[in-house]
Motif scaffolding. Structure first.
Motif: not given
Length: 301
Positions: A271-281
């Motif tokens: 969704i965001a288009g970059y590496a991201i920690n889903g459990r935090h967002h």
């Protein structure tokens, strides 16, 4: 409160890939699963020669995705033998008949019509039925009995290994499964519903036992960064190519249908288009992160 069920599965030759007979204890219905190569062997099973409905499972030649064809017959085995000659896509059949003689032609046509509706609504398989079968009008008592029959078909089909009738998220429930699913969805707290908001992008999702389901209408970033892994870039491109994510007239990419992801971070990164920690967002309506929800539930055990 959810009600438990006891299920018996008989392996005809002791192999999990051979013919299997499945039943729910204290239910008159029954299921038989067989690979295409053993359809001839079903002639030894009187259960397959009764009125019933069946599912042919295989791969859609056009999309390469899992596919299903749903049908009915007064003698299921006879119909299956004709499908061996006329339909190439399938490699497994799962059929449902009754142990007694109470299923009529009208009953199985009703079941077929409803099952096609459920499978199309679930969107897990490509449904290869050209037209939606016409639903016959049944007396109220018969109709309610068939709705109960459908609920048990759903359970046994899933146990056998096909979730063709299971909605990805409980926010949309096929009408005939509402009674059973109502209790299931009522048990789910608000901690199952999450939203993601990053740089003008907004998405909603539901946490399920299978993973996290991003809901139709959720936004997707138009551009990607180098930090997005090659695998996620490929998956993102596949979602766009398949029409699961489409750019609207407003120029914004959005999911056109619910989509199951194996992890919150995978969904968030796509969704965001970059590496991201889903459990935090991913956060609940009250602002509680998924990580905090999981930790809270773990400490309450």
């Amino acid at each position: 409160m959810s009600i438990g069920r006891t299920i018996r599965i008989y392996l005809d030759d002791g192999s999990i890939s051979g013919i299997r007979h499945a039943e729910i204890v204290n239910w008159t219905g029954q299921a038989i699963s067989a690979p295409r190569t053993q359809v001839k062997s079903l002639s030894d099973w009187e259960e397959s020669k009764k009125p019933g409905v069946y599912f042919l499972f295989g791969v859609d030649e056009t999309s390469g995705n899992s596919a299903v064809y749903i049908g009915e017959a007064e003698n299921v085995l006879d119909r299956l033998q004709s499908h061996v000659a006329t339909k190439d896509f399938w490699n497994e059949v799962v059929l449902f008949t009754n142990k007694d003689e109470n299923l009529t032609k009208s009953h199985v046509k009703y079941l077929e019509s409803r099952l096609v509706q459920f499978a199309k609504s679930a969107e897990r398989y490509v449904v290869l039925n050209g037209n939606e079968p016409q639903q016959p009008v049944l007396p109220r008592g018969d109709r309610d009995a068939m709705e109960e029959f459908l609920s048990n078909i759903r359970v046994l089909l899933g146990v056998i290994g096909h979730k063709a009738l299971e909605s990805l998220a409980q926010h949309e429930v096929p009408k005939s499964l509402e009674n059973q699913a109502h209790e299931e969805s009522a048990l789910a707290s608000n901690n199952s519903n999450f939203s993601l908001k990053v740089k003008g992008i907004s998405a909603k999702a539901v946490l399920t036992d299978e993973g996290i389901v991003v809901l139709s209408g959720s936004m997707v970033a138009d551009k990607i960064r180098d930090s997005l892994s090659t695998g996620y870039q490929k998956l993102r491109a596949e979602l766009i190519d398949s029409g699961a994510v489409v750019k609207g007239s407003d120029g914004i990419l959005r999911f056109t249908r619910d989509r199951l992801f194996t992890s919150p971070s995978q969904a968030a990164a796509i969704i965001a288009g970059y590496a991201i920690n889903g459990r935090h967002h991913w956060q609940t309506e009250s602002g509680k992160t998924l990580k905090a929800v999981e930790e809270s539930e773990a400490t309450s055990i």
